[in-house]
Design a protein around this motif. Structure first.
Motif, short mmCIF file in Angstrom:
data_model
loop_
_atom_site.label_atom_id
_atom_site.label_comp_id
_atom_site.label_asym_id
_atom_site.label_seq_id
_atom_site.Cartn_x
_atom_site.Cartn_y
_atom_site.Cartn_z
N GLU A 118 50.95 9.57 62.72
CA GLU A 118 50.94 9.20 61.29
C GLU A 118 52.32 9.11 60.65
O GLU A 118 52.52 9.65 59.57
N HIS A 156 41.86 7.64 59.89
CA HIS A 156 42.44 8.96 60.12
C HIS A 156 43.94 8.95 59.80
O HIS A 156 44.44 9.77 59.03
N GLU A 157 44.65 7.99 60.40
CA GLU A 157 46.11 7.96 60.22
C GLU A 157 46.47 7.66 58.77
O GLU A 157 47.43 8.21 58.23
N HIS A 200 46.40 10.62 56.56
CA HIS A 200 47.59 11.45 56.73
C HIS A 200 48.71 11.09 55.76
O HIS A 200 49.60 11.91 55.52
N GLU A 206 45.11 17.93 60.38
CA GLU A 206 44.27 17.25 61.36
C GLU A 206 42.77 17.34 61.07
O GLU A 206 42.04 16.39 61.30
N ALA A 258 42.22 14.84 58.26
CA ALA A 258 42.35 13.44 58.66
C ALA A 258 41.18 13.05 59.57
O ALA A 258 40.66 11.94 59.48
N TYR A 287 40.85 19.50 65.60
CA TYR A 287 40.34 18.18 65.24
C TYR A 287 38.82 18.21 65.05
O TYR A 287 38.32 18.16 63.94
ZN LIG Z 1 45.99 13.20 62.95
#
Ligand SMILES: [Zn+2]
Length: 799
Positions: free
Chosen positions: A256, A287-288, A291, A310, A313, A376
């Motif tokens: 990210e 997800h990215e 971030h 994490e 995200a 995660y």
């Molecule tokens: Zn991540």
């Protein structure tokens, strides 16, 4: 957190870094850095990290440089230091990674940083709670494009200059250079000057066909996610542009970097992407981008709170891929692919609280090892449960308080709970104790009192979840919202009915249905209407198998009955993956051929059924597992066979003893993925000579991490237990040797190459003892030791 890091964070403020990098030499690259900062205690001293530099100068004279540090003595209230150095390129993805594309010979240079890697690229105060603004310029070969964290200010001759960035942590620094092909556009964004921001997707020149093929969808997902986040998050988007790069040599799925996100280049698939791959990419894009706020704008104070980056995200990735980008079944994919990795991680001795205690993070390698599926997948699931428990509105209000209060700064668990607490009347601190500070997962057990189902929780947490009732043919009758804590819940109104707890997969807990319900589920699984519930039930079956409640043969038989009629591609592909994983790890060598035959036949049914959503995923499985050489050779002879399917067939033929198709395939596909596929295929050839050659390559120390992965994937063939037996203990001894000569990234891939193939219990025990003995010496590097301890735990479950 180390005391010296804590001191340095107090000592330094207002850090600004001006950089010029020279990438024109292929031998090493040049760095000139001017770093200015204020010091809260004039007269104190501190240090800059720089790892691997040569010809290092400080303010024009040879620098006081040792052990990767440049000493800075007698600081003033304001300071400016000028550092120059020559720095090495790397090929293992930890630092300024250079890759040559085998398709066209073009060179690419990517600063793959993170954790404590940025110091291998530039001099910096390398800790997350010291942020710097950056002014970057780069001189590069004239046919290259260079991208960096800041937006492009301009190009003069071969030098690219970027705008000053907002402050961010050192681990987020990047730049990438090479003859990229690009798809760019102006994304509408009202607060930006001119009302738009520059956006782009970039890939290696040899991936132009794939980039053009997928460009519309990549743009659509990007815009949809961006418009969603900029609507729901209160702080404005912090950066001046958003570039996304399919970057070669990256060790992770994606990273990210502010304004310049990188994805592993394999994510731009050569063949037709399967539905699971399409969903993964959409969730990863989301997800990215999450971030940019969670991680980049507000950063964890120290690595024990990496979950604040994490888990959020990961949660946002699946959620936003669904609500914004149209991947409405992303949570179905999570239920059968992502969440199971969280349960598996949580069963191992290496499990840890999602929010780890500070004193457990003894060094950066330990922190690195904690970027795992607890952080995660389980963190994601815990936050999903939190959102379900609080309600969406309060959850989002708490999140926005957090982002606004700590913008451009750092925060920890306590700060997050303060923000959440201000947004709800519920006891979020008790919730955090139960969910974030503990390990392990609860089990939801259904028993019967007469014919009344009784729901009990074995464990320690409270859950809010959906319970559904079905008739005996698995037709949905009713669903209700249940709060389950210490007290059992009697489901009077569901007397005599089949019941499925967690049918909406809202909580992180495994399910143990009562006998009557399980009988109806196994008889009618494919009749369950909701794909999310089906995915959750398939996972329950896999979990029962991994917990040795049912045999591998029973799971395969269940698939034989209920996967053939499955029409949802994410459920189909997800279950197929699980079946292969379970057979590999739990089956005995003599059972393998039978299991593979059933799995391949289910795949063949889906391919012949002609459903275009199922075919890409099913074709790959069929090509990789079929034992019918004539069929595979015939397939390779047909026109328009997907390139990934072709390589799977070539690899399978090699594994079955016919390596003659490798060379011609290599000649027709000179891409990076073709290079990797050929390595896999050669390592799969079932002769002692081929294995010896592959082994020498694997342990020779010359392979990049992706090449190592590729050889490792081919080496431990399904049906090759006897052939590879001499290498089981050598994996431990040679792997340890190589691990001790290499860094974090290599430790990770050596661990991934653990022999996972059907072995007899005796041989498994031998392997177990060899690994345990190596670990006992205390000489296994941290990252590899973590992987091996996990592999031992997994092995023990099979014994
Ligand atoms: Zn991540």
């Amino acid at each position: 957190m180390l005391p010296e890091a804590r001191e340095r964070a107090v000592l330094l403020t207002d850090v600004h870094t001006e950089l010029h990098l020279d990438l024109t030499s292929t031998e090493s690259f040049g760095v000139e850095a001017t770093i200015s900062f204020r010091c809260t205690q004039p007269g104190a001293s501190t240090f800059l990290e720089l790892n691997g530099g040569t010809d290092v100068t400080l303010d024009g004279a040879p620098a006081p440089y040792a052990d990767g540090r440049i000493a800075l003595a007698d600081l003033g209230e304001t300071n400016q230091v000028r550092v120059t150095a020559r720095m090495p390129y790397v090929t293992d993805g930890d630092g300024m990674t250079v890759t040559t594309d085998p398709a066209d010979g073009e060179r690419y240079v990517c600063a793959h940083t993170s954790m404590d890697i940025t110091q291998k690229v530039i001099p910096c105060f390398d800790q997350p709670d010291i942020k710097s603004t950056f002014d970057v310029s780069v001189t590069a070969p004239s046919h290259w494009t260079v991208l960096a964290n800041g937006a492009l200010r301009g190009r003069e001759g071969d030098t690219w200059t970027f705008e000053t960035t907002p402050p961010f942590s050192s681990y987020l620094f990047t730049l990438v250079g090479g003859p990229w092909v690009s798809v760019t556009w102006d994304e509408p964004y009202a607060p930006a000057p001119g009302g738009t921001l520059p956006f782009g997707w970039h890939a290696r020149a040899s991936q132009e066909r794939e980039l053009r093929r997928d460009a519309d969808e990549l743009k659509r997902i990007t815009s949809a996610c961006f418009q969603h986040y900029t609507t729901v998050f209160e702080p404005e988007y912090p950066y001046a542009d958003y570039q996304q790069v399919f970057a070669p040599g990256l060790n992770w799925g994606a990273m990210e970097f502010p304004g310049c996100v990188v994805f592993r280049d394999q994510a731009l698939t050569q063949g037709t992407p399967t539905e699971l791959e399409r969903e993964w990419l959409a969730s990863t894009i989301a997800h990215e981008m999450a971030h940019m706020w969670f991680g980049d704008l507000v950063t964890m104070k120290w690595w024990e709170d990496s979950w604040l980056n994490e888990s959020f995200a990961d949660f946002m990735g699946y959620d936003v891929a669904g609500v914004a980008a149209g991947y409405t079944d992303a949570w179905t994919s999570a239920a059968i692919t992502r969440k199971p990795t969280g349960y598996r991680a949580d069963r191992r001795r290496s499990t840890h609280p999602i929010a780890e205690e500070t004193d457990k993070i003894v060094d950066v390698d330990t922190a690195f090892a904690n970027f795992d599926m607890i952080t995660y997948a389980k963190g994601n699931a815990a936050l999903a449960q939190l959102g379900h428990w609080l309600g969406e509105e309060d959850f989002l209000a708490g999140v926005n308080k957090h982002l606004t209060a700590h913008a451009f700064g750092n925060a920890d668990l306590a700060a997050f709970l303060d923000s959440l607490d201000a947004a709800t009347d519920l006891d979020v601190r008790a919730w955090a104790e139960a969910w974030l500070r503990s390990t392990g997962f609860d089990t939801l057990v259904v028993t019967r009192d007469g014919d009344v189902p009784v729901l009990t929780r074995e464990g320690s947490r409270s859950h809010r979840l959906t319970v559904s009732a079905y008739d005996t043919s698995m037709r949905l009758l009713d669903s209700r919202d249940v709060l389950l804590g210490d007290e059992p819940v009697r489901l009077e109104e569901y007397a005599g009915k089949v019941v499925v707890p967690n049918s909406g997969d809202e909580t992180f807990a495994v399910v143990r249905p009562d006998e009557e319900s399980w009988a109806a589920i196994t008889a009618g699984l494919s009749s369950v209407e909701s794909q999310l519930t089906r995915a959750m039930l398939w996972w329950t079956a896999v979990d029962l198998c991994e917990s040795r409640v049912i045999g591998v043969d029973e799971l395969i038989a269940l698939a034989d009955r209920h996967l053939r009629p499955e029409t949802h591609p994410l459920v189909f592909e997800g279950v197929m993956r699980n079946l292969q994983g379970v057979s590999r790890r739990y089956a005995e060598p003599h059972e393998v051929a039978g299991h593979l035959a059933v799995i391949a036949d289910i795949a063949r049914g889906a391919v012949e059924g002609g459903d275009p959503a199922l075919a890409p995923g099913a074709s790959r499985v069929l090509a990789r597992l079929s034992a019918d050489s004539a069929f595979l050779v015939d397939w390779l002879g047909q026109d328009d066979v997907d390139q990934t399917v072709r390589w799977n067939a070539v690899t399978r033929l090699a594994e079955l003893g016919d390596p003659s198709h490798i060379e011609p395939e290599e000649a027709r596909d000179k891409s990076v993925s073709g290079h990797h596929a050929a390595l896999t295929a050669r390592a799969a050839i079932p002769t002692a000579e081929a294995k010896a050659e592959a082994w020498a390559q694997l342990m020779g120390g010359e392979l990049g991490s992706h090449e190592f992965d590729a050889v490792g994937v081919g080496f431990w063939g399904w049906e090759q237990a006897d052939l590879v037996r001499p290498y089981l203990t050598r994996y431990v001894t040679d792997g340890l040797d190589l691990g001790r000569r290499s860094g974090q990234a290599m430790g990770d891939v050596i661990g991934d190459a653990f022999p996972r193939l059907p072995l007899t219990p005796d041989v498994r025990r031998e392997l177990r003892e060899a690994v345990a003995a190596a670990l006992d010496t205390g000489e296994v590097p941290t990252v590899l030791a973590r992987a091996w301890n996990d592999a031992l735990d997994d092995l023990d479950r099979t014994l």
